[in-house]
Scaffold this motif. Structure first.
Motif, PDB file in Angstrom:
ATOM      1  N   GLY A   1      54.062  45.648  39.332  1.00  0.00           N
ATOM      2  CA  GLY A   1      54.659  44.606  40.154  1.00  0.00           C
ATOM      3  C   GLY A   1      53.635  43.741  40.865  1.00  0.00           C
ATOM      4  O   GLY A   1      53.930  42.632  41.285  1.00  0.00           O
ATOM      5  N   ARG A   2      52.415  44.252  41.013  1.00  0.00           N
ATOM      6  CA  ARG A   2      51.324  43.481  41.641  1.00  0.00           C
ATOM      7  C   ARG A   2      50.058  43.715  40.829  1.00  0.00           C
ATOM      8  O   ARG A   2      49.973  44.677  40.062  1.00  0.00           O
ATOM      9  N   PRO A   3      49.046  42.870  40.996  1.00  0.00           N
ATOM     10  CA  PRO A   3      47.831  43.014  40.178  1.00  0.00           C
ATOM     11  C   PRO A   3      47.211  44.405  40.299  1.00  0.00           C
ATOM     12  O   PRO A   3      47.174  44.986  41.386  1.00  0.00           O
TER      13      PRO A   3
ATOM     14  N   ARG B   1      53.227  41.111  35.003  1.00  0.00           N
ATOM     15  CA  ARG B   1      54.013  41.393  36.207  1.00  0.00           C
ATOM     16  C   ARG B   1      55.348  41.998  35.791  1.00  0.00           C
ATOM     17  O   ARG B   1      56.161  41.372  35.108  1.00  0.00           O
TER      18      ARG B   1
ATOM     19  N   PRO C   1      57.956  44.711  37.788  1.00  0.00           N
ATOM     20  CA  PRO C   1      58.305  45.638  38.876  1.00  0.00           C
ATOM     21  C   PRO C   1      58.866  46.960  38.345  1.00  0.00           C
ATOM     22  O   PRO C   1      59.495  47.013  37.284  1.00  0.00           O
TER      23      PRO C   1
ATOM     24  N   TRP D   1      47.186  41.741  32.903  1.00  0.00           N
ATOM     25  CA  TRP D   1      48.240  42.196  33.807  1.00  0.00           C
ATOM     26  C   TRP D   1      49.529  41.492  33.434  1.00  0.00           C
ATOM     27  O   TRP D   1      49.571  40.273  33.283  1.00  0.00           O
TER      28      TRP D   1
ATOM     29  N   GLU E   1      44.189  47.408  40.094  1.00  0.00           N
ATOM     30  CA  GLU E   1      42.797  47.517  40.524  1.00  0.00           C
ATOM     31  C   GLU E   1      41.903  47.050  39.368  1.00  0.00           C
ATOM     32  O   GLU E   1      42.254  47.227  38.204  1.00  0.00           O
TER      33      GLU E   1
END
Length: 176
Positions: A58-60, A72, A74, A70, A62
């Motif tokens: 849901g977010r970039p 996106r 969720p 990546w 590490e």
């Protein structure tokens, strides 16, 4: 370093540097391509590192020491951009012919299993059998939600069903 597979921490990812088919999380597609699925909450497994990673979060994610992409997506949902997802799956599938490709989400089951099912479809598994294939060859709990299953099993190119608008809301059907 002697250059053996256990010591390889980067490398080209060429076919000589393929995943160990018996390693945890490695899915063999019908063409013989090997793709590793995993959960990012767990430590990086020992052995060779990916040559490319597709990360479904849901977010970039590490930063990693290898090329990655990546998408996106969720948790317990579907990809935010279906066209980008199709492109990402195709890239991962194409790279898996000659590189060590890793597909991962946080837990390694729902989103990862769904993505692996889409790769299996690209590799020739009939869409209606994709989830069963991934559950039999990767993780029996892969693909966690009914909507992930529907998305994974849709034939390539078939759009995800959208709600039908009533005629008065369809611009192309309004009379002048």
């Amino acid at each position: 370093m002697t250059g053996g597979a256990e010591e390889d921490k980067g490398g080209s990812g060429s076919s000589g540097d393929a995943w160990d088919p018996a390693a945890p999380g490695v899915l063999r597609l019908p063409s013989g391509r090997l793709v590793r699925g995993r959960g990012l909450r767990r430590p990086l497994p020992p052995g060779p590192r990916p040559a490319f990673g597709l990360y479904l979060l849901g977010r970039p994610p590490e930063p990693v020491a290898w090329p990655s992409r990546w998408l996106r997506w969720p948790d317990f949902r579907l990809p935010a951009d279906r066209a980008d997802a199709a492109d990402a799956f195709r890239e991962a599938w194409e790279r898996s012919a000659v590189e060590r490709v890793e597909v991962a989400c946080a837990g390694g089951r729902g989103r990862t299993g769904t993505a692996l099912a889409r790769l299996a479809v690209l590799d020739g598994v009939p869409a209606a059998e994709a989830v069963a294939y991934v559950r039999a060859h990767y993780d029996r709990h892969a693909v966690e939600t009914p909507w992930q299953r529907r998305y994974a099993e849709r034939p390539e190119g078939r759009p995800v069903r959208r709600p039908v608008q009533p005629p008065e809301e369809r611009p192309e059907e309004r009379l002048p």
